[in-house]
Enzyme design. Structure first.
Site, PDB file in Angstrom:
ATOM      1  N   GLU A 174      -3.186   1.147  -5.911  1.00 60.34           N
ATOM      2  CA  GLU A 174      -2.101   0.280  -6.383  1.00 60.34           C
ATOM      3  C   GLU A 174      -1.824   0.638  -7.836  1.00 60.34           C
ATOM      4  O   GLU A 174      -2.606   1.351  -8.472  1.00 60.34           O
ATOM      5  CB  GLU A 174      -2.460  -1.198  -6.262  1.00 60.34           C
ATOM      6  N   CYS A 232       0.872  -1.180   0.000  1.00 63.57           N
ATOM      7  CA  CYS A 232       0.000   0.000   0.000  1.00 63.57           C
ATOM      8  C   CYS A 232       0.901   1.220   0.000  1.00 63.57           C
ATOM      9  O   CYS A 232       1.626   1.473   0.963  1.00 63.57           O
ATOM     10  CB  CYS A 232      -0.905   0.002   1.227  1.00 63.57           C
TER      11      CYS A 232
END
Length: 233
Positions: free
Chosen positions: A108, A2
């Protein structure tokens, strides 16, 4: 992993979503600037438990040891769940500094035609996400070392692996409370992180503008979450 996330709601909103009593002064006042593109090095909202009560603080996203700080090494922003408990680097944080990083979703990237393409990932039911985190922040204690948090990550499940092979450990409110509880045994906390994270089927994701790629506090706005076609981005 992340590397960016969205945290656009108020502290009170996230606390109520956890089922906390928000009648105290901590949850009532102050203006909140929605953050649609939280990047490492900034200080987003972090939730933690203190004497059985939910508390909030704004803590730097990123952690490094005093030696790494002296050597000007880049802070870590994520910790693999497989190593957070057993490895010496994060073990002290896993034992005494389990926290929750709330948000609406995270970003992402994939590589498309040689360019980084961001994707936004959020729950299908639009409920907030509660990401498991660990920190060296100690409430009420004056600290002389750099203070920060990292987000605990796991292998991506089926489907999401085509976006990235790592993802945050995202917990339901009940598990988030147990995770944050200092009285929860380390073995139980490890079990929560390794087996209670929401499965990939609970999420949806879409391409968003490459504007997200610019990590800048001024690069903020709800438009960053809007779905886009892959052409002309």
């Amino acid at each position: 992993m992340c590397g960016r996330f969205e945290q656009s709601e108020t502290p009170g909103y996230y606390a109520r979503a956890l089922g906390a009593d928000t009648h105290g002064l901590e949850w009532q006042g102050g203006d909140n600037i929605p953050k649609y593109n939280v990047s490492p090095g900034s200080s987003p909202l972090m939730l933690h438990r203190l004497q059985g009560t939910l508390h909030s603080d704004y803590v730097i996203w990123g952690y490094r040891t005093p030696k790494e700080a002296e050597e000007k090494k880049r802070p870590w922003i994520n910790a693999r769940v497989e190593k957070a408990l057993t490895g010496r680097y994060f073990r002290h944080m896993f034992q005494e500094g389990r926290v929750i990083i709330p948000g609406g979703g995270w970003f992402e990237w994939t590589l498309e035609q040689g360019r980084k393409q961001p994707w936004y990932i959020t729950r299908k039911d639009r409920a907030p996400i509660f990401m498991a985190g660990i920190t060296n922040f100690r409430p009420g204690i004056q600290q002389v070392v750099e203070v920060g948090f990292v987000i605990v990550t796991e292998d991506s499940g089926s489907g999401m692996v085509d976006i990235h092979d790592r993802r945050p450990v995202v917990l339901e409110p009940e598990d988030a409370w147990r995770w944050m509880d200092p009285e929860t045994p380390v073995e139980e906390a490890a079990h929560i992180a390794q087996s209670r994270s929401l499965p990939s089927e609970e999420f949806m994701w879409w391409r968003v503008s490459r504007e997200v790629n610019r990590a800048d506090p001024g690069n903020n706005g709800k438009h960053l979450l809007a779905p886009i076609n892959c052409e002309g981005n």
